[in-house]
Design an enzyme around this catalytic site. Sequence first.
Site, PDB file in Angstrom:
ATOM      1  CE  LYS A  67      -3.781  -2.542   2.011  1.00 24.12           C
ATOM      2  NZ  LYS A  67      -4.473  -2.805   1.043  1.00 24.12           N
ATOM      3  CD  GLU A 119      -0.445  -3.537   3.290  1.00 26.48           C
ATOM      4  OE1 GLU A 119      -1.331  -4.452   3.044  1.00 26.48           O
ATOM      5  OE2 GLU A 119       0.648  -3.096   2.593  1.00 26.48           O
ATOM      6  CB  THR A 158     -12.898   4.942  -1.163  1.00 26.24           C
ATOM      7  OG1 THR A 158     -12.400   3.862  -0.275  1.00 26.24           O
ATOM      8  CG2 THR A 158     -12.219   6.135  -1.105  1.00 26.24           C
ATOM      9  CG  ASP A 182      -6.071  -6.660 -10.377  1.00 26.08           C
ATOM     10  OD1 ASP A 182      -6.657  -6.772  -9.443  1.00 26.08           O
ATOM     11  OD2 ASP A 182      -4.852  -7.136 -10.509  1.00 26.08           O
ATOM     12  CB  THR A 238      -4.948  -5.425  -6.987  1.00 33.42           C
ATOM     13  OG1 THR A 238      -5.619  -6.700  -7.012  1.00 33.42           O
ATOM     14  CG2 THR A 238      -3.892  -5.487  -5.897  1.00 33.42           C
ATOM     15  N   GLY A 254      -7.738   1.580  -4.609  1.00 26.88           N
ATOM     16  CA  GLY A 254      -7.913   2.305  -3.153  1.00 26.88           C
ATOM     17  C   GLY A 254      -6.490   3.135  -3.072  1.00 26.88           C
ATOM     18  CG  ASP A 255      -2.975   1.184  -2.315  1.00 27.23           C
ATOM     19  OD1 ASP A 255      -3.599   1.329  -1.260  1.00 27.23           O
ATOM     20  OD2 ASP A 255      -2.550  -0.088  -2.582  1.00 27.23           O
TER      21      ASP A 255
HETATM   22  O1  RIB Z   1      -3.871  -2.347  -1.726  1.00 32.05           O
HETATM   23  C1  RIB Z   1      -3.306  -3.266  -2.608  1.00 32.05           C
HETATM   24  C2  RIB Z   1      -2.119  -3.759  -2.181  1.00 32.05           C
HETATM   25  O2  RIB Z   1      -2.263  -4.385  -0.750  1.00 32.05           O
HETATM   26  C3  RIB Z   1      -1.337  -4.884  -2.745  1.00 32.05           C
HETATM   27  O3  RIB Z   1      -0.372  -4.287  -3.578  1.00 32.05           O
HETATM   28  C4  RIB Z   1      -0.644  -5.852  -1.654  1.00 32.05           C
HETATM   29  O4  RIB Z   1       0.777  -5.636  -1.655  1.00 32.05           O
HETATM   30  C5  RIB Z   1      -1.116  -5.348  -0.353  1.00 32.05           C
HETATM   31  O5  RIB Z   1      -0.373  -4.291   0.339  1.00 32.05           O
END
Ligand code: RIB
Length: 292
Positions: free
Chosen positions: A38, A135, A204, A231, A233, A236-237
């Site tokens: 993240k 994290e 969000t 995807d 993934t 959100g970041d």
């Molecule tokens: O938010 C997505 C991320 O969460 C991934 O890239 C993974 O590494 C986790 O940290």
Amino acid sequence: MIVVFGSINVDLIVPVPRLPRPGETVLGGDYALLPGGKGANQALAARRAGAEVVLAGAVGADSFADIALDLLRRDGVDTRLVRVVERPTGCAAIMVSSDGENTIAVAPGANASARSDQVPDELLSAGTTLVGQMEVPPSETALLIRRLRGCGGYSLLNLAPALPIDVALLGEIDLVVANVGEAAATGSDPERLARRLRHGLVVTRGAAGALAILREGMRIEVPALAIEPVDTTGAGDTFVGVLAAALDLGSTLETALHRASAGAGLACLARGAQSAMPDGAAIAAAVDRLSP
Ligand code: RIB
């Protein structure tokens, strides 16, 4: 300038036709090892959106560290505050279904060794935007937020993944960004949580867009980009990184939220957290396409 204090991972991604149930095995396609985490994702998103970004965190002395850091360095994220420790680089096992949904399990490894004192005082000032997540050790993030408060900088905390947060810290944080589940996990209703923060709360909501609730009660609602996700993934970041970049560069919260929402949508159009992160021009073009 933006200082991101956060996680740095390699994502082991397995595409699957559908996410398996507990105890079930599902056969998938070829796996990929891609950069993630993240903190790293947010740093890259902010950099591509046009901000100067320094990333502080920890990796292991292993080949995964190169996979995790190479793209960041090529894109101009300053990684001189990333320390190398005697634990493996963080790794996330990610399954992505054919409709773009995912499940993620993270082995933090080196991320557990990230320390707030890796960030020197000279990087913390009234002109600093600090970005944190959950994290790396939350106690270290809290130390950094408090140090920045003393300098008058702006702090943005992404409550991901959902973990308990020190209530006393909330009054030191400017903006919290959380998805619906993470906001609910605080045990506080969104209005109450927003009142505890210095600026407000952003929730969000995936395809439903995002909602900001400011400390004084004002609300700003922003739509999502209409897309067919490949995807999700890192969406959100990307939202967090683009939001932080826009605020750091002087945008209003409303403008920053529109840019963040557009950026998050674009980030869902390729496999992997970092592969489809947009640059400033792509974000600006997509803002015009946000559904009303
Ligand atoms: O938010 C997505 C991320 O969460 C991934 O890239 C993974 O590494 C986790 O940290």
